[in-house]
Design an enzyme around this catalytic site. Structure first.
Site, mmCIF file in Angstrom:
data_model
loop_
_atom_site.group_PDB
_atom_site.id
_atom_site.type_symbol
_atom_site.label_atom_id
_atom_site.label_comp_id
_atom_site.label_asym_id
_atom_site.label_seq_id
_atom_site.Cartn_x
_atom_site.Cartn_y
_atom_site.Cartn_z
ATOM 1 N N LYS A 170 7.789 31.924 -3.841
ATOM 2 C CA LYS A 170 7.339 30.865 -3.206
ATOM 3 C C LYS A 170 5.794 31.129 -4.067
ATOM 4 O O LYS A 170 5.241 31.958 -2.514
ATOM 5 C CB LYS A 170 7.762 30.906 -2.106
ATOM 6 C CG LYS A 170 7.864 29.962 -1.230
ATOM 7 C CD LYS A 170 6.570 28.747 -0.779
ATOM 8 C CE LYS A 170 5.403 29.410 -0.344
ATOM 9 N NZ LYS A 170 4.225 28.828 -0.397
ATOM 10 N N GLY A 203 4.442 26.839 3.518
ATOM 11 C CA GLY A 203 4.475 28.287 3.405
ATOM 12 C C GLY A 203 4.964 28.696 5.149
ATOM 13 O O GLY A 203 5.622 29.663 4.844
ATOM 14 N N PRO A 204 4.640 28.168 6.203
ATOM 15 C CA PRO A 204 5.807 27.896 7.433
ATOM 16 C C PRO A 204 6.830 27.647 6.977
ATOM 17 O O PRO A 204 8.027 28.344 7.950
ATOM 18 C CB PRO A 204 5.115 27.082 8.675
ATOM 19 C CG PRO A 204 3.972 26.287 7.957
ATOM 20 C CD PRO A 204 3.730 26.581 6.010
ATOM 21 N N GLY A 207 8.416 29.965 2.397
ATOM 22 C CA GLY A 207 7.556 31.411 3.148
ATOM 23 C C GLY A 207 8.267 31.676 3.503
ATOM 24 O O GLY A 207 8.237 32.994 3.545
ATOM 25 N N GLU A 245 -1.745 41.528 0.044
ATOM 26 C CA GLU A 245 -2.766 41.803 -0.631
ATOM 27 C C GLU A 245 -4.028 40.976 0.217
ATOM 28 O O GLU A 245 -3.300 39.328 0.016
ATOM 29 C CB GLU A 245 -2.443 41.349 -2.203
ATOM 30 C CG GLU A 245 -1.799 42.653 -3.241
ATOM 31 C CD GLU A 245 -2.629 43.771 -2.981
ATOM 32 O OE1 GLU A 245 -4.199 43.717 -2.538
ATOM 33 O OE2 GLU A 245 -2.320 44.996 -3.799
ATOM 34 N N CYS A 279 -10.744 36.893 -3.649
ATOM 35 C CA CYS A 279 -10.770 37.918 -2.390
ATOM 36 C C CYS A 279 -11.794 38.888 -2.704
ATOM 37 O O CYS A 279 -12.642 39.621 -2.085
ATOM 38 C CB CYS A 279 -9.369 38.205 -2.492
ATOM 39 S SG CYS A 279 -8.625 38.515 -3.595
ATOM 40 N N GLU A 369 -14.748 35.972 5.640
ATOM 41 C CA GLU A 369 -14.093 35.878 4.515
ATOM 42 C C GLU A 369 -14.147 34.372 4.131
ATOM 43 O O GLU A 369 -13.944 33.915 4.702
ATOM 44 C CB GLU A 369 -12.903 36.458 4.145
ATOM 45 C CG GLU A 369 -13.127 36.060 2.697
ATOM 46 C CD GLU A 369 -11.470 36.211 2.174
ATOM 47 O OE1 GLU A 369 -10.514 36.657 2.929
ATOM 48 O OE2 GLU A 369 -11.479 37.335 0.574
#
Ligand code: NAD
Length: 462
Positions: A170, A203-204, A207, A245, A279, A369
């Site tokens: 995905k 995603g929701p 995923g 990750e 990242c 971040e």
């Protein structure tokens, strides 16, 4: 831009279960360039079923044959590298040269490394009176972000396939075209039907359905720490293997003996590459008080030189978010020496290369971040303080240390709570394990360590 209107499942492009689509936007000009289907739980079910059906035969395929298929995949990526670079540029916004070198180039290296590792890895070893077999974990649910769209896919799919696992991917909603291109490459490489499957979607929805699917044996996720925590909890509750990750806030530690100009120049370039959407970017530059003013001047100059050579951020949400962080930096008392929150162009999600001086370790911009082209320069008085600052965030993904000689830098790096450190500008190594300490994640990608994530061990006693 070319787009498939179905899902790649069981070796063919199948009609999606739902009718919703996702618009793919070019972040450089905000134009819609394609639509892809927004997958739902039924699509995920079909893909997991296909992966499950394909697993026994792929797991039993001799490693040398799996290696040959991965090598064929690498060759297709090589043959289509210009198309890959153009696609990444269109949906992520990275300048074409960066897409060619990094977004197309690195996945080719990584795929090649797994073709070799699949052939040479010791899937069987003798331990005293036992034979220990490294066997594939099963069906992998891979969930990837947009920042290095093809690299993140290959860093999961290549080792999974090398191990003998089958995969349902995905990809991120912002960069599905690169994922579709990858599915085409898998097909062209003659990888058997069902070994790799692709479900595009949100995603929701897609995923979450994949992460919680009972037919998935291992979830490998790259993305935000917030979503990673949820996925870890879901996997934990189902006693399922999980690799995470997550984010980073890496320190670039410049010790007083270092070549300051080089360390600052490389440090700024490290953050500006991919518009700060890396990242492992060294977003905190730690400089000794005696060299602080000089470092600030050098960094401001380096950032200004970047000018508008950097690409836009991926989408409107990140554009707002990153500029919000820059405003917060100003509000908390940091001193802007390059860039700022104003959008440098009317169209496109661009942010100016930004450098802050007088940043203190507890400021938001030094802790969270940002995922944009923003460097924070922090002052330290002695090495112990530098170490406290370097280790003083919840993250521990990467970092850099600069000193007159490698031994001095290594001594400092060994005290850092972080998964990888570049010593005096050390080069990227596709075989070195990549992954985080602390909240930067669980597990490692790349090289033999990355392969072992997809294996479980069985011991037979004689
Ligand atoms: P994200 O975590 O929301 O998305 C990453 C992937 O997870 C995407 O494929 C997304 O569709 C999927 N996803 C989202 N919600 C999910 C859910 N509930 N269940 C299952 N899958 C889900 O990250 P993002 O929105 O793309 O980026 C936001 C922030 O994440 C960035 O600002 C950055 O800090 C961080 N990030 C980190 C990395 C990294 O490599 N560590 C990469 C991209 C983004």
């Amino acid at each position: 831009m070319k787009a498939h209107d179905g899902m790649y499942i069981g070796g063919e492009w199948r009609v999606a279960a739902g009718t919703d689509t996702i618009a793919v936007v070019n972040p450089a000009d905000e134009q819609v360039i394609a639509h892809v289907p927004a997958g739902v739980a039924e699509d995920v079910d079909a893909a997991v079923f296909a992966a499950h059906e394909a697993f026994p035969a792929w797991a039993a395929t001799p490693p040398a044959e799996r290696a040959a298929r991965i090598a064929a995949l690498r060759d297709v990526l090589v043959a289509r590298k210009d198309e890959i670079a153009e696609t990444v540029t269109a949906e992520l916004g990275a300048p074409l040269q960066f897409s060619q070198m990094v977004h197309a180039g690195v996945p080719i290296l990584v795929a090649g490394s797994y073709a070799e590792l699949a052939a040479s890895y010791a899937f069987e070893e003798k331990v005293g009176n036992s034979t220990v077999y490294a066997e594939p974990v099963g069906v992998v649910g891979a969930i990837t972000p947009w920042n290095y769209p093809l690299h993140q896919i290959v860093a999961k799919v290549a080792p999974a396939l090398a191990a003998g696992c089958t995969v349902v991917l995905k990809p991120a909603e912002d960069t599905p075209l690169t994922a579709q291109l990858f599915a085409e490459a898998v097909h062209e490489a003659g990888i058997p039907a069902g070994v790799f499957n692709l479900v595009t979607g949100l995603g929701p929805v897609a995923g979450q359905a994949l992460a919680g699917h009972p037919g998935v044996d291992l979830v490998s996720f790259t993305g935000s720490t917030a979503v990673g925590k949820q996925i870890g909890a879901t996997a934990g509750a189902a006693v399922k293997r999980v690799a995470l990750e997550l984010g980073g806030k890496s320190a670039n530690v410049i010790l007083p003996s270092a070549d300051l100009a080089k360390a600052v120049g490389v440090g700024v370039a490290n953050v500006m590459g991919n518009s700060g959407q890396t990242c492992s970017a060294w977003t905190r530059m730690l400089v000794h008080t005696s060299q602080y003013d000089e470092a600030v001047a050098l960094a401001a100059e380096a950032a200004a030189k970047y000018g508008d050579r950097i690409g836009p951020l991926v989408n409107a949400k990140q554009h707002t978010r990153v500029r919000g962080y820059i405003e917060k930096g100003v509000a908390e008392g940091a001193r802007l020496v390059a860039g700022g929150p104003e959008a440098p162009r009317e169209q496109g999600y661009f942010v100016s290369p930004t450098v802050f001086a007088d940043v203190t370790p507890e400021m938001t911009i030094a802790q969270e971040e940002i995922f944009g082209p923003v460097v924070s320069i922090i002052r330290y008085e002695d090495e112990d303080e530098a170490l406290r600052i370097a280790n003083g965030t919840v993250y521990g993904l990467a970092g850099a240390v600069w000193a007159a000689d490698d031994a001095e830098a290594v001594a400092f790096a060994r005290r850092m709570d972080t998964g990888q450190v570049d010593i005096n500008g050390g080069r990227f190594n596709p075989l070195a394990p990549f992954g985080g300490y602390k909240q930067s994640g669980v597990g490692r990608e790349l090289g033999a360590h990355g392969l072992s994530e997809y294996l479980q061990t069985k011991s037979l006693q004689f």
